[in-house]
Design a protein around this motif. Structure first.
Motif, PDB file in Angstrom:
ATOM      1  N   TYR A   1       4.163  44.118-107.295  1.00 35.19           N
ATOM      2  CA  TYR A   1       4.550  44.768-108.487  1.00 35.19           C
ATOM      3  C   TYR A   1       3.379  46.002-108.537  1.00 35.19           C
ATOM      4  N   ARG A   2       2.039  45.706-108.122  1.00 33.07           N
ATOM      5  CA  ARG A   2       0.849  46.635-108.131  1.00 33.07           C
ATOM      6  C   ARG A   2       1.401  47.924-107.137  1.00 33.07           C
ATOM      7  N   CYS A   3       2.008  47.416-105.957  1.00 33.82           N
ATOM      8  CA  CYS A   3       2.444  48.710-104.811  1.00 33.82           C
ATOM      9  C   CYS A   3       3.368  49.421-105.537  1.00 33.82           C
ATOM     10  N   VAL A   4       4.540  49.028-106.394  1.00 37.73           N
ATOM     11  CA  VAL A   4       5.273  49.877-106.972  1.00 37.73           C
ATOM     12  C   VAL A   4       4.519  50.848-107.946  1.00 37.73           C
ATOM     13  N   THR A   5       3.654  50.212-108.953  1.00 37.96           N
ATOM     14  CA  THR A   5       3.060  51.166-109.763  1.00 37.96           C
ATOM     15  C   THR A   5       2.300  52.124-109.412  1.00 37.96           C
ATOM     16  N   MET A   6       1.665  51.708-108.177  1.00 37.74           N
ATOM     17  CA  MET A   6       0.833  52.723-107.718  1.00 37.74           C
ATOM     18  C   MET A   6       1.327  53.908-107.116  1.00 37.74           C
ATOM     19  N   TYR A   7       2.510  53.524-106.301  1.00 34.94           N
ATOM     20  CA  TYR A   7       3.300  54.691-105.745  1.00 34.94           C
ATOM     21  C   TYR A   7       4.166  55.506-106.408  1.00 34.94           C
ATOM     22  N   ILE A   8       4.568  54.898-107.514  1.00 32.75           N
ATOM     23  CA  ILE A   8       5.630  55.835-108.364  1.00 32.75           C
ATOM     24  C   ILE A   8       4.993  56.867-109.257  1.00 32.75           C
ATOM     25  N   THR A   9       3.552  56.516-109.761  1.00 32.20           N
ATOM     26  CA  THR A   9       3.009  57.373-110.561  1.00 32.20           C
ATOM     27  C   THR A   9       1.344  57.310-110.049  1.00 32.20           C
ATOM     28  N   THR A  10       1.054  58.499-109.826  1.00 35.99           N
ATOM     29  CA  THR A  10      -0.383  58.594-109.040  1.00 35.99           C
ATOM     30  C   THR A  10      -1.131  59.282-110.180  1.00 35.99           C
ATOM     31  N   LEU A  11      -2.266  58.596-110.636  1.00 36.47           N
ATOM     32  CA  LEU A  11      -3.099  58.949-111.815  1.00 36.47           C
ATOM     33  C   LEU A  11      -4.331  59.747-111.143  1.00 36.47           C
ATOM     34  N   PRO A  12      -4.857  60.732-111.978  1.00 44.82           N
ATOM     35  CA  PRO A  12      -6.084  61.262-111.574  1.00 44.82           C
ATOM     36  C   PRO A  12      -7.203  60.339-111.673  1.00 44.82           C
ATOM     37  N   VAL A  13      -8.204  60.427-110.871  1.00 46.88           N
ATOM     38  CA  VAL A  13      -9.555  59.492-111.059  1.00 46.88           C
ATOM     39  C   VAL A  13      -9.930  59.673-112.516  1.00 46.88           C
ATOM     40  N   PRO A  14     -10.268  58.364-113.161  1.00 44.83           N
ATOM     41  CA  PRO A  14     -10.687  58.042-114.137  1.00 44.83           C
ATOM     42  C   PRO A  14     -12.092  58.945-114.944  1.00 44.83           C
ATOM     43  N   GLY A  15     -12.970  59.404-113.859  1.00 45.21           N
ATOM     44  CA  GLY A  15     -14.218  59.863-114.053  1.00 45.21           C
ATOM     45  C   GLY A  15     -14.711  60.959-113.105  1.00 45.21           C
ATOM     46  N   MET A  16     -15.397  61.836-113.462  1.00 49.00           N
ATOM     47  CA  MET A  16     -16.125  62.790-112.543  1.00 49.00           C
ATOM     48  C   MET A  16     -17.032  62.174-111.743  1.00 49.00           C
ATOM     49  N   HIS A  17     -17.423  61.086-111.775  1.00 49.21           N
ATOM     50  CA  HIS A  17     -18.514  60.303-110.930  1.00 49.21           C
ATOM     51  C   HIS A  17     -17.813  59.805-109.619  1.00 49.21           C
ATOM     52  N   PHE A  18     -16.799  59.651-109.567  1.00 50.65           N
ATOM     53  CA  PHE A  18     -15.923  59.275-108.208  1.00 50.65           C
ATOM     54  C   PHE A  18     -16.109  60.294-107.132  1.00 50.65           C
ATOM     55  N   ARG A  19     -16.509  59.402-106.063  1.00 52.10           N
ATOM     56  CA  ARG A  19     -16.785  60.124-104.583  1.00 52.10           C
ATOM     57  C   ARG A  19     -15.649  59.582-103.602  1.00 52.10           C
ATOM     58  N   CYS A  20     -14.258  60.078-103.675  1.00 51.47           N
ATOM     59  CA  CYS A  20     -13.546  59.537-102.732  1.00 51.47           C
ATOM     60  C   CYS A  20     -13.458  60.063-101.358  1.00 51.47           C
ATOM     61  N   ALA A  21     -13.311  59.100-100.307  1.00 52.22           N
ATOM     62  CA  ALA A  21     -13.259  59.358 -98.812  1.00 52.22           C
ATOM     63  C   ALA A  21     -12.420  60.569 -98.625  1.00 52.22           C
ATOM     64  N   PRO A  22     -12.687  61.314 -97.885  1.00 48.68           N
ATOM     65  CA  PRO A  22     -11.889  62.383 -97.336  1.00 48.68           C
ATOM     66  C   PRO A  22     -10.600  62.185 -96.779  1.00 48.68           C
ATOM     67  N   LYS A  23      -9.598  62.922 -97.216  1.00 50.92           N
ATOM     68  CA  LYS A  23      -8.311  62.709 -96.759  1.00 50.92           C
ATOM     69  C   LYS A  23      -7.886  62.948 -95.112  1.00 50.92           C
ATOM     70  N   VAL A  24      -7.215  62.090 -94.482  1.00 53.56           N
ATOM     71  CA  VAL A  24      -7.101  62.213 -93.054  1.00 53.56           C
ATOM     72  C   VAL A  24      -5.842  62.982 -92.592  1.00 53.56           C
ATOM     73  N   MET A  25      -5.107  63.468 -93.412  1.00 50.96           N
ATOM     74  CA  MET A  25      -3.991  64.467 -93.429  1.00 50.96           C
ATOM     75  C   MET A  25      -3.106  63.919 -92.130  1.00 50.96           C
ATOM     76  N   GLY A  26      -2.583  62.983 -92.365  1.00 52.76           N
ATOM     77  CA  GLY A  26      -1.694  62.344 -91.380  1.00 52.76           C
ATOM     78  C   GLY A  26      -1.847  61.729 -90.189  1.00 52.76           C
ATOM     79  N   ASP A  27      -3.284  61.522 -89.900  1.00 53.36           N
ATOM     80  CA  ASP A  27      -3.895  60.727 -88.648  1.00 53.36           C
ATOM     81  C   ASP A  27      -3.673  59.273 -89.258  1.00 53.36           C
ATOM     82  N   HIS A  28      -2.747  58.719 -88.607  1.00 57.77           N
ATOM     83  CA  HIS A  28      -2.389  57.210 -88.813  1.00 57.77           C
ATOM     84  C   HIS A  28      -3.429  56.380 -88.213  1.00 57.77           C
ATOM     85  N   MET A  29      -4.009  56.779 -87.097  1.00 57.42           N
ATOM     86  CA  MET A  29      -5.032  55.879 -86.756  1.00 57.42           C
ATOM     87  C   MET A  29      -6.211  55.514 -87.404  1.00 57.42           C
ATOM     88  N   SER A  30      -6.514  56.875 -88.201  1.00 61.19           N
ATOM     89  CA  SER A  30      -7.932  56.587 -89.110  1.00 61.19           C
ATOM     90  C   SER A  30      -7.376  55.850 -90.646  1.00 61.19           C
TER      91      SER A  30
END
Length: 449
Positions: A260-289
């Motif tokens: 169920y969690r897979c479905v809810t995450m995919y259909i609605t993407t929420l912004p990060v809950p706080g400015m303290h988040f440091r997300c990993a850089p996006k790989v832009m289609g690099d499937h191996m990464s």
């Protein structure tokens, strides 16, 4: 031995055979006659009211079956005694007799009067002649029926255990849970690429965040509590007598929640809950990464304290809340009621863990609320269906049979015929290890009697 002649030890032994060991202490002083007289009123007061919360329904059903068996055995003995006095052996095999106006035939000797051949079958007030019944006006008297015993090795549904282990079905549930967990990790990696930058899309307003400032240590405390509850549950599961049934229920429920969690995450993407988040850089289609991140997250259990989780987007709903809530529910459901202190301790750990999730500002409040609701509803629905045999059948009035996972549920629970008792038993492997530690000393020849 007749049930009415049972001693207290016989009653305890019967409770163990029925998988109702939790009643042993309360019923140890009862004999067989008192056991047969048990009724619903006996479960309204201590000590029986403290053993179970279902009013003793399971035990009363077994006692009712025991009454019927006792009644049949008593009347069978009376019938055999009467049959023997009329020329039929007590075991009902040779020596059938037909007694009436035409004379008496004894299967062990010649007829004394005008007789007919002894029949292998018959009915009271008549005799079976050829392929039909002769009316008692012609043959009169009594005829006895020989009922053949079941063939050796034959079994019926009553001889099967109401709680079979069926480890193969448990293995299927484990495979299902692992598949859903891997799918969830892959989905987190996919959603991470879609999370908007926090500079462009700031966190959504949350009332809890307005009331409480963020504490950096809170999420680490939450994960430590989650690991502690998980460890307590694994110990409880390993020591449970019916660990196979309990295990497949746990793995199916947690697998479905992550699906169920897979479905809810995919259909609605929420912004990060706080400015303290440091997300990993996006790989832009690099499937191996992406694949490397997925394997790293699986190896670390998806925990922040292991350094394996640096992706964002898995907010609706909270996986940490799912683990905390599910471990508490299973510990409370499958541990004895006398462990009330453990239940309260687990509840306190669960409540502190949920509060720390929100205090860390790593999930929105709606994430925790939805996770709690979905987890508890699925747990209660599954166990209600598992404990009610009528809910395991397709019928126009059984609306729960319309859930999409009903066929999977039937596969897992079809042969479970009663409520799983809260009883512990050491695993077979541990028993063998303990036996292997026993040492025996050999007596000298001079010491032998």
């Amino acid at each position: 031995m007749k049930v009415s002649d049972w001693t207290g030890e016989d009653v305890v032994r019967w409770l163990g055979d029925q998988g109702l060991q939790e009643y042993c202490d309360a019923l140890r002083s009862l004999n067989g006659r008192a056991l047969l007289e048990l009724g619903p009123s006996d479960f309204a007061s201590p000590p029986l009211s403290r053993v179970t919360s279902d009013g003793g329904q399971q035990l009363l059903e077994r006692v009712q079956t025991l009454r019927l068996e006792h009644h049949i055995r008593v009347h069978k003995n009376v019938h055999n005694g009467h049959a023997t006095s009329n020329g039929v052996k007590a075991n009902g095999t040779p020596g059938l007799s037909v007694k009436g106006d035409t004379g008496v035939t004894n299967g062990n000797g010649p007829p004394k009067h005008k007789t007919q051949p002894a029949q292998r079958n018959g009915v009271r007030n008549g005799a079976l002649v050829g392929n039909g019944f002769a009316d008692d006006r012609h043959h009169g008297g009594n005829a006895w029926i020989q009922i053949p015993l079941p063939a050796a090795g034959a079994t019926d549904s009553s001889s099967r255990s109401p709680l079979p282990e069926e480890w193969g079905r448990t293995g299927v549930a484990v495979l299902y849970a692992v598949t859903c967990f891997v799918l969830t990790t892959v989905m987190i990696s996919v959603v991470h690429e879609r999370v908007p930058p926090k500079e462009d899309t700031p966190p959504l307003p949350d009332k809890f965040f307005d009331w409480f400032d963020r504490k950096e240590w809170a999420f680490m405390v939450c994960e430590v509590i989650g690991l502690l509850l998980l460890a307590l549950w694994l110990v409880n599961w390993a020591l449970h007598k019916h660990r196979s049934i309990v295990g497949r229920r746990f793995f199916f429920i947690i697998g479905t929640l992550y699906l169920y969690r897979c479905v809810t995450m995919y259909i609605t993407t929420l912004p990060v809950p706080g400015m303290h988040f440091r997300c990993a850089p996006k790989v832009m289609g690099d499937h191996m990464s992406q694949a490397g991140r997925v394997f790293k997250m699986i190896a670390g259990g998806g925990l922040t304290i292991t350094g394996s989780h640096h992706m964002c987007g898995d907010y609706l709903y909270s996986g940490h809340t799912v683990i905390l809530t599910l471990c508490y529910l299973f510990i409370k459901e499958y541990s004895p009621r006398r462990f009330w202190w453990c239940h309260w301790l687990c509840w306190l750990l669960w409540a502190v863990g949920l509060f720390c999730i929100l205090l860390a500002h790593d999930h929105y409040s709606i994430d925790v609320v939805v996770a709690y609701y979905v987890t508890t509803q699925l747990f209660w629905l599954y166990h209600t269906m598992a404990n009610q045999q009528a809910l395991k059948e397709h019928s126009p009035t059984n609306f729960v049979s319309r859930v999409w996972w009903f066929r999977i549920f039937l596969y897992l629970e079809a042969n479970v015929q009663s409520t799983v008792p809260r009883h512990y038993q050491l695993p077979s492997l541990l028993k063998r290890l303990l036996r292997s530690q026993v040492r025996y000393s050999r007596l000298a020849d001079s010491e032998c009697p």
